[in-house]
Design a protein around this motif. Structure first.
Motif, PDB file in Angstrom:
ATOM      1  N   GLY A 183       0.790  -1.220   0.000  1.00 20.91           N
ATOM      2  CA  GLY A 183       0.000   0.000   0.000  1.00 20.91           C
ATOM      3  C   GLY A 183       0.819   1.264   0.000  1.00 20.91           C
ATOM      4  N   GLY A 184       2.130   1.152   0.161  1.00 20.14           N
ATOM      5  CA  GLY A 184       2.976   2.344   0.146  1.00 20.14           C
ATOM      6  C   GLY A 184       2.700   3.278   1.298  1.00 20.14           C
ATOM      7  N   GLY A 185       2.411   2.722   2.504  1.00 16.44           N
ATOM      8  CA  GLY A 185       2.120   3.538   3.666  1.00 16.44           C
ATOM      9  C   GLY A 185       3.357   4.214   4.222  1.00 16.44           C
ATOM     10  N   ALA A 186       3.141   5.024   5.271  1.00 18.63           N
ATOM     11  CA  ALA A 186       4.242   5.779   5.859  1.00 18.63           C
ATOM     12  C   ALA A 186       5.312   4.869   6.435  1.00 18.63           C
ATOM     13  CB  ALA A 186       3.696   6.715   6.942  1.00 18.63           C
ATOM     14  N   LEU A 187       4.913   3.668   6.877  1.00 20.25           N
ATOM     15  CA  LEU A 187       5.878   2.739   7.489  1.00 20.25           C
ATOM     16  C   LEU A 187       6.362   1.693   6.500  1.00 20.25           C
ATOM     17  CD1 LEU A 187       4.320   2.173  11.037  1.00 20.25           C
ATOM     18  CD2 LEU A 187       6.078   3.781  10.331  1.00 20.25           C
ATOM     19  N   ALA A 188       6.151   1.926   5.188  1.00 28.24           N
ATOM     20  CA  ALA A 188       6.576   0.937   4.197  1.00 28.24           C
ATOM     21  C   ALA A 188       8.081   0.643   4.267  1.00 28.24           C
ATOM     22  CB  ALA A 188       6.172   1.387   2.793  1.00 28.24           C
ATOM     23  N   PRO A 189       8.966   1.654   4.365  1.00 28.62           N
ATOM     24  CA  PRO A 189      10.401   1.315   4.467  1.00 28.62           C
ATOM     25  C   PRO A 189      10.709   0.476   5.706  1.00 28.62           C
ATOM     26  CG  PRO A 189      10.106   3.624   3.878  1.00 28.62           C
ATOM     27  CD  PRO A 189       8.749   3.112   4.242  1.00 28.62           C
ATOM     28  N   ARG A 192       9.631  -3.070   5.097  1.00 31.45           N
ATOM     29  CA  ARG A 192      10.588  -3.838   4.291  1.00 31.45           C
ATOM     30  C   ARG A 192      11.771  -4.297   5.148  1.00 31.45           C
ATOM     31  NH1 ARG A 192      11.570  -4.445  -0.882  1.00 31.45           N
ATOM     32  NH2 ARG A 192      10.047  -2.865  -1.502  1.00 31.45           N
ATOM     33  N   ARG A 193      12.295  -3.384   5.998  1.00 29.78           N
ATOM     34  CA  ARG A 193      13.435  -3.770   6.840  1.00 29.78           C
ATOM     35  C   ARG A 193      13.040  -4.865   7.830  1.00 29.78           C
ATOM     36  NH1 ARG A 193      14.155   1.952   6.859  1.00 29.78           N
ATOM     37  NH2 ARG A 193      13.220   2.129   8.945  1.00 29.78           N
ATOM     38  N   ALA A 194      11.833  -4.763   8.394  1.00 30.81           N
ATOM     39  CA  ALA A 194      11.387  -5.781   9.357  1.00 30.81           C
ATOM     40  C   ALA A 194      11.244  -7.133   8.679  1.00 30.81           C
ATOM     41  CB  ALA A 194      10.057  -5.346   9.992  1.00 30.81           C
ATOM     42  N   LEU A 195      10.663  -7.162   7.480  1.00 27.30           N
ATOM     43  CA  LEU A 195      10.541  -8.424   6.762  1.00 27.30           C
ATOM     44  C   LEU A 195      11.908  -8.990   6.397  1.00 27.30           C
ATOM     45  CD1 LEU A 195       7.528  -7.634   4.416  1.00 27.30           C
ATOM     46  CD2 LEU A 195       7.561  -9.328   6.248  1.00 27.30           C
ATOM     47  N   THR A 196      12.807  -8.131   5.985  1.00 26.94           N
ATOM     48  CA  THR A 196      14.151  -8.596   5.623  1.00 26.94           C
ATOM     49  C   THR A 196      14.848  -9.207   6.825  1.00 26.94           C
ATOM     50  OG1 THR A 196      14.313  -6.877   3.939  1.00 26.94           O
ATOM     51  CG2 THR A 196      16.375  -7.895   4.657  1.00 26.94           C
ATOM     52  N   LYS A 197      14.702  -8.580   8.001  1.00 24.24           N
ATOM     53  CA  LYS A 197      15.346  -9.113   9.201  1.00 24.24           C
ATOM     54  C   LYS A 197      14.736 -10.440   9.621  1.00 24.24           C
ATOM     55  CE  LYS A 197      17.039  -7.623  13.697  1.00 24.24           C
ATOM     56  NZ  LYS A 197      17.152  -6.486  14.623  1.00 24.24           N
ATOM     57  N   ALA A 494      10.178  11.980  11.597  1.00 25.45           N
ATOM     58  CA  ALA A 494      10.020  11.496  12.971  1.00 25.45           C
ATOM     59  C   ALA A 494      10.555  10.087  13.148  1.00 25.45           C
ATOM     60  CB  ALA A 494       8.541  11.559  13.374  1.00 25.45           C
ATOM     61  N   GLU A 495      10.607   9.310  12.068  1.00 24.78           N
ATOM     62  CA  GLU A 495      11.088   7.929  12.168  1.00 24.78           C
ATOM     63  C   GLU A 495      12.553   7.802  11.802  1.00 24.78           C
ATOM     64  OE1 GLU A 495       8.545   5.487   9.873  1.00 24.78           O
ATOM     65  OE2 GLU A 495       6.764   5.895  11.074  1.00 24.78           O
ATOM     66  N   GLY A 496      13.224   8.924  11.630  1.00 26.14           N
ATOM     67  CA  GLY A 496      14.653   8.893  11.371  1.00 26.14           C
ATOM     68  C   GLY A 496      15.032   8.759   9.913  1.00 26.14           C
TER      69      GLY A 496
END
Length: 849
Positions: A183-189, A192-197, A494-496
Motif C-alpha cells: 500500500g505504500g504507507g508511511a511505514l513501508a520502508p 521492508r526492513r522488518a521483513l528482511t530481518k 520522525a522515524e529517522g
C-alpha cells in the motif's frame, strides 16, 4: 510497477497501453523479460490457464494483446514461478488483494484455497478449512497505528518459523508488514526492513514480486465493476456461505483510529488536538485548540466557519487546497500546512496544523470519514525565521569570502540543487544543468574515491547522526587534481528517515598540501627525534636531566650504570635521595646554574654511589641550564664522564715520573762513582775502560730487567742470568739455583753491581781464570724474610786475602751492608773464594716462573 507502488491507481480501459508498460516492474524493481514462448502463444488462453482466472477477470486482454503478453510474463516471473510455499503464497495473495481493494482477485485465490478452482502453478494446493479462511478475512486488510507498529516490532525482534509452518499470529504479522509494503504507507520502508530481518532478503524479494503482481491486476481492473467478484461469490455460496458474505463486505476498519487521535494529542504537550467528522462536516476541538483561536469551547464550528472567520485571508486558498488534497481518496490522506489566523480578540498568530485522513472502503469505493490532527502556535518560530532571512545576504557574502558553494539533495526524489559556485568548483558547464548523483560520481569524483564516497553517503543516510562529512579528490579540467571537502546536515522525519541533505563544498587543496608538507616535516622531525633519543640512550657518556627541585626527569643507561640504580627508578626521585654522598660537592653547582642560567663546565665531583659502595670515585661533569620558551630556567642538564681510573693513572704517572727522576739521579750518581773509582789516577786506561764497560753493562742489565717489570720488583734468577751468566762465554761455567725470589728495584741495582764485581774478580783471578774452574751460586730465604745467597768458586788457583782493597772488594763489603743492612762474609779459602750475603726482603715472594 514502480508508478503504482505508492498510490492507489484509478484509470480507464484506454490507458491499457500505459498500464501494460508498468506491469513489467514490481515493487522491488524490474522483473525478468517476458518469456518469448509465452508471448508467442494465444495470450488470453495462456493467461487464463496459468492464472486460474476467467475472461471476466482478464477482460482487457482481448482488447490489448500487448497487455496480455506483458501480464503473462509478469505473472510467470512474479507468481507462477515464485518458489514461496503454495498455501502461504495463495493466502498472501488473498490478503494483498484485499489490502489493494482488488476483491475479484481475492475471490479467485480464495477459490483455489478451498479447492473450488485449480491452483496456479500449484496443481495440488492442499485445501484450506473454511474457518481458517474466515479468520483470514476478518483481519484488517491494512492494520495501522499501534497495531502495525507492534507487528513490525515482533518481526524485528523475534525469530520466525519456516513460511510453510507459520502459526496464525506470526502469519498475521508478516501479512500486516506486506500490506503496508504494497500500500505504500508511511511505514513501508520500516516494513521492508522488518521483513528482511525476519525472513531474509530472498523471501522479501519474492513477497515483493507477489505484491507487484497484485498491483498489476489492480491497475488493469481500475474503473471496473465487481461482476467477476459476484460470479465467484455465487460459486462459493452453496458450500461456504460465511466466506461469501465476508468477501462481499468491505475490509474491517482499523480499530485503532480513536487511539491515533489520543496518541497525536499526547505526543505534543504544547499542541491542541482536533478531529473532523467529514460526512457530518463537524469539527471537534480540544480545549487547547479553542485557546489557540481565542474561542470558548462552546463556540459553533464548521469547515466553512473556521476557514472564513479565523484563517487569514491571504492564506485561505492555500489552506483549503491542502485540506481538499488530504480528503482526496486518491491521495495519502496527509495534511500539513502552516498559516496565519486571526484570533477572536483580533490578534494575528501563526499555526502549524498537521493531520491525517481516515478512509473506509465500501462497495469498492474509498471514502474519507474522519481527519485527526494537532495544531500548535509557531508564531515565535515564524518570527525567528523572519529574522534569520534578514541574515541571508550577509551569509551569502560570507560564503563567497570562504570560497564555499552550497547544495541541497532530496534522496526520495533525487532532486539536487547547486549554487552557481559548484559548477566552477567541479569544472562543469552550467548550461548542462545539475548532474544527478550517479553522473556526479562518474564525472567529478576521482575513480579511486568513488566507492568510498558512495559508502560514506550511504552510511550517513542510514545512520542516526544529523551531520556528515565527505573528503574526496576530483580532476578539474583546468586546475588538475583538487581536494574537496563537503560538510552538511541531514534533516530526518520522525522515524529517522532522511528527508533533505544540505551542505557546503570547500576546495581544501591548499590546506591538504600544507598538511602533507607539515606531515613530511613532522615525519622528518620524528626521524631526527628518534635518532637523538637513540643517541641519548646509547651515548657512552652519562646524560641526565633534573627539574628545579632536583628530581630526575630523564636519564640514559650510561649514567644509570654509573649510579648503580636502574634508569626507571630514577624518574621522579630526588638526586640526593638516590646519591646522598654527592650532595656536598654537586648541589652548590646545581644551585648556581639554576640561579644564573649559565653553564658550568669541567666540574670535578667526588664521592660514592650504589654502583660501588664505599669506593670513592671521581667524575668530570658539565651542568647546563634547560630553558623554556619564556626564558625561564626549568631544569638542569648533566653530562657526566667517570675519570676515576684516569685520575689514578695520572697520579701513577706523576709518581713514576718522580720515581724516574729520582732513579736517573741515583743512576747518574752511580755512574759517576763508577767512573771516579775506575778511572782513578794511575790506572791502566785500557783496563779501566774495559772494567767500566762491564760495570755499565751490569747496571744496564739490571735497569732493563726492572724496566720490563715496571720497576716494581726484579726476579733474582733473571738478575743472575742477565748480569753474570750471559755476560761472556765463561758465564756458562756458573751454575745458579734457588727458589723464586723477587727483590726491590734499588736493592736489585746494588746486587747487580755486586754480582758483576764477583764475576769480574773470578774471571781475572779466580775460578774462571782457568779452564777447569767453575762457580756455584745458590740462594734461599727463611721465615725471617731474609735471603741468603752463597757464591762459591771451585777449581781455580789458590786465593789469599788481597794486600789492599780495590773498588770491587770495597763495594762487595760495604755497598749492600751500608744501604740495606745486609750481612756480607768473604772467605778466601785454598779451594777458592766464598762469599755469603744475607739480604733483608721487604716483601719476599715467589718470582714469576
Amino acid at each position: 510497477m514502480a508508478r503504482y507502488a505508492n498510490r492507489p491507481v484509478g484509470g480507464r480501459p484506454e490507458r491499457v497501453g500505459e498500464l501494460a508498460e508498468g506491469i513489467e516492474h514490481g515493487v522491488t524493481g524490474p522483473v525478468a523479460s517476458p518469456n518469448e514462448t509465452f508471448r508467442a502463444a494465444a495470450p488470453v488462453a495462456d493467461a487464463e490457464r496459468g492464472l486460474g482466472a476467467g475472461a471476466d477477470l482478464l477482460w482487457f486482454c482481448h482488447a490489448s494483446p500487448e497487455a496480455a503478453a506483458a501480464l503473462g510474463a509478469h505473472a510467470r516471473a512474479a507468481y507462477l514461478d515464485n518458489p514461496l510455499p503454495a498455501v502461504f503464497k495463495e493466502r498472501l495473495v488473498v490478503h494483498l488483494a484485499r489490502a489493494c481493494g482488488v476483491r475479484p482477485l481475492a475471490a479467485r485465490h480464495l477459490g483455489v484455497l478451498v479447492g473450488r478452482f485449480a491452483g496456479a502453478g500449484e496443481r495440488e494446493t492442499p485445501p484450506q478449512a473454511a474457518t481458517d479462511l474466515c479468520e483470514l478475512l476478518r483481519r484488517p486488510a491494512r492494520p495501522a497505528g499501534r497495531a502495525l507498529e507492534a507487528a513490525l516490532e515482533r518481526l524485528e525482534t523475534r525469530p520466525l518459523a519456516p513460511l510453510d509452518a507459520l502459526d496464525a499470529a506470526r502469519e498475521a504479522d508478516v501479512f500486516a508488514a506486506a500490506g503496508e509494503l504494497v500500500g505504500g504507507g508511511a511505514l513501508a520502508p520500516r516494513a521492508r526492513r522488518a521483513l528482511t530481518k525476519a525472513l531474509a532478503a530472498a523471501a522479501v524479494e519474492r513477497i515483493g514480486l507477489l505484491a507487484g503482481y497484485v498491483r498489476a491486476i489492480e491497475a488493469h481492473l481500475a474503473g471496473r465493476d465487481d461482476a467477476a467478484l459476484e460470479r465467484d461469490v455465487q460459486a462459493l455460496l452453496a458450500d461456504h456461505v460465511e466466506l461469501a458474505e465476508l468477501l462481499r463486505a468491505a475490509p474491517p476498519a482499523d480499530p485503532t483510529a480513536d487511539a491515533q487521535m489520543l496518541r497525536l494529542a499526547l505526543d505534543g504537550a504544547a499542541q491542541g488536538a482536533w478531529d473532523y467528522d467529514v460526512p457530518a462536516d463537524r469539527p471537534r476541538w480540544d480545549e487547547r485548540t479553542f485557546a489557540l483561536f481565542g474561542l470558548e469551547p462552546s463556540a459553533p464550528l464548521s469547515y466553512a466557519h473556521v476557514l472564513d472567520d479565523y484563517v487569514h485571508p491571504a492564506d485561505r486558498e492555500r489552506v483549503d487546497r491542502a485540506a481538499r488534497a488530504a480528503l482526496d481518496p486518491a491521495g495519502d490522506g496527509r495534511y500539513a500546512v502552516e498559516h496565519r489566523i486571526r484570533r477572536a480578540d483580533g490578534a494575528e498568530r501563526w499555526l502549524a496544523v498537521s493531520g491525517r485522513t481516515l478512509f473506509e472502503e465500501r462497495d469498492g469505493e474509498r471514502r474519507p470519514v474522519r481527519m485527526l490532527g494537532v495544531a500548535r502556535d509557531v508564531t515565535a518560530d515564524v518570527e525567528a525565521r523572519g529574522r534569520a532571512e534578514a541574515n541571508v545576504e550577509r551569509l551569502r557574502h560570507a560564503l563567497e569570502a570562504a570560497a564555499a558553494s552550497a547544495w541541497e539533495w532530496t534522496p526520495d526524489t533525487g532532486r539536487i540543487w547547486w549554487s552557481a559556485e559548484n559548477f566552477e568548483l567541479f569544472g562543469l558547464d552550467p548550461e548542462a544543468g545539475v548532474p544527478d548523483v550517479a553522473a556526479w560520481l562518474e564525472r567529478c569524483v576521482h575513480p579511486d574515491d568513488r566507492a568510498g564516497v558512495e559508502a560514506d553517503v550511504r552510511a550517513a543516510l542510514d545512520g542516526g547522526d544529523d551531520t556528515f562529512a565527505l573528503d574526496y579528490r576530483i580532476d578539474h579540467p583546468d586546475h588538475g587534481r583538487r581536494w574537496i571537502t563537503a560538510r552538511g546536515q541531514i534533516r530526518r522525519d520522525a522515524e529517522g528517515r532522511p528527508q533533505h541533505l544540505r551542505g557546503l563544498n570547500f576546495d581544501t587543496t591548499a590546506s591538504r598540501r600544507a598538511e602533507e608538507a607539515l606531515g613530511a616535516s613532522r615525519a622528518e622531525l620524528d626521524r631526527q627525534l628518534a635518532e637523538l633519543q637513540a643517541l641519548y640512550a646509547q651515548a657512552p657518556l652519562g646524560l641526565g636531566m633534573l627539574d628545579r627541585d632536583l628530581r630526575f626527569r630523564r636519564i640514559n643507561a650510561a649514567l644509570a650504570e654509573i649510579n648503580g640504580i636502574p634508569a626507571a627508578d630514577h624518574i621522579g626521585r630526588g638526586a640526593w635521595e638516590l646519591l646522598p654522598d654527592l650532595q656536598t660537592s654537586a648541589e652548590p653547582v646545581f644551585r648556581k646554574v639554576l640561579e644564573t642560567g649559565e653553564a658550568e663546565h669541567d666540574v670535578a665531583v667526588r664521592g660514592t654511589t650504589p654502583a660501588q659502595p664505599g669506593v670513592e670515585r671521581e667524575w668530570r661533569e658539565h651542568f647546563y641550564p634547560i630553558v623554556a620558551t619564556s626564558g625561564a630556567v626549568i631544569g638542569i642538564g648533566i653530562i657526566c664522564a667517570e675519570v676515576t681510573a684516569a685520575r689514578q693513572a695520572e697520579r701513577q704517572r706523576e709518581l713514576l715520573i718522580d720515581e724516574l727522576n729520582h732513579r736517573v739521579k741515583n743512576t747518574l750518581a752511580v755512574v759517576q762513582a763508577l767512573a771516579q773509582q775506575t778511572f782513578k789516577s794511575g790506572a791502566d786506561p785500557e783496563a779501566a775502560r774495559r772494567a767500566f764497560d762491564q760495570r755499565l753493562q751490569a747496571l744496564a742489565g739490571a735497569h732493563e730487567l726492572l724496566t720490563r717489570a715496571n720497576w716494581e720488583a726484579a726476579s733474582l734468577a733473571e738478575l743472575v742470568a742477565a748480569v753474570v751468566q750471559g755476560a761472556s762465554p765463561e758465564g756458562a761455567r756458573l751454575h745458579a739455583q734457588g727458589p723464586p725470589v723477587t727483590i726491590a728495584p734499588k736493592m736489585a741495582v746494588t746486587l747487580a753491581m755486586t754480582l758483576n764485581e764477583l764475576y769480574t774478580n773470578a774471571v781475572k783471578y779466580g775460578a774462571l781464570a782457568v779452564d777447569d774452574g767453575r762457580i756455584d751460586l745458590a740462594w734461599s730465604y727463611d721465615a725471617a724474610d731474609r735471603v741468603t745467597l752463597s757464591w762459591r768458586e771451585h777449581g781455580g788457583p789458590p786465593v789469599a786475602p788481597p794486600a789492599r782493597k780495590g773498588f770491587g772488594l770495597t763495594m762487595i763489603e760495604q755497598a749492600l751492608a751500608r744501604e740495606f743492612g745486609a750481612e756480607v762474609a768473604l772467605d778466601f779459602t785454598h779451594a777458592g773464594l766464598v762469599c755469603r750475603l744475607r739480604l733483608p726482603l721487604d716483601r719476599p715472594a715467589p718470582a714469576p716462573s
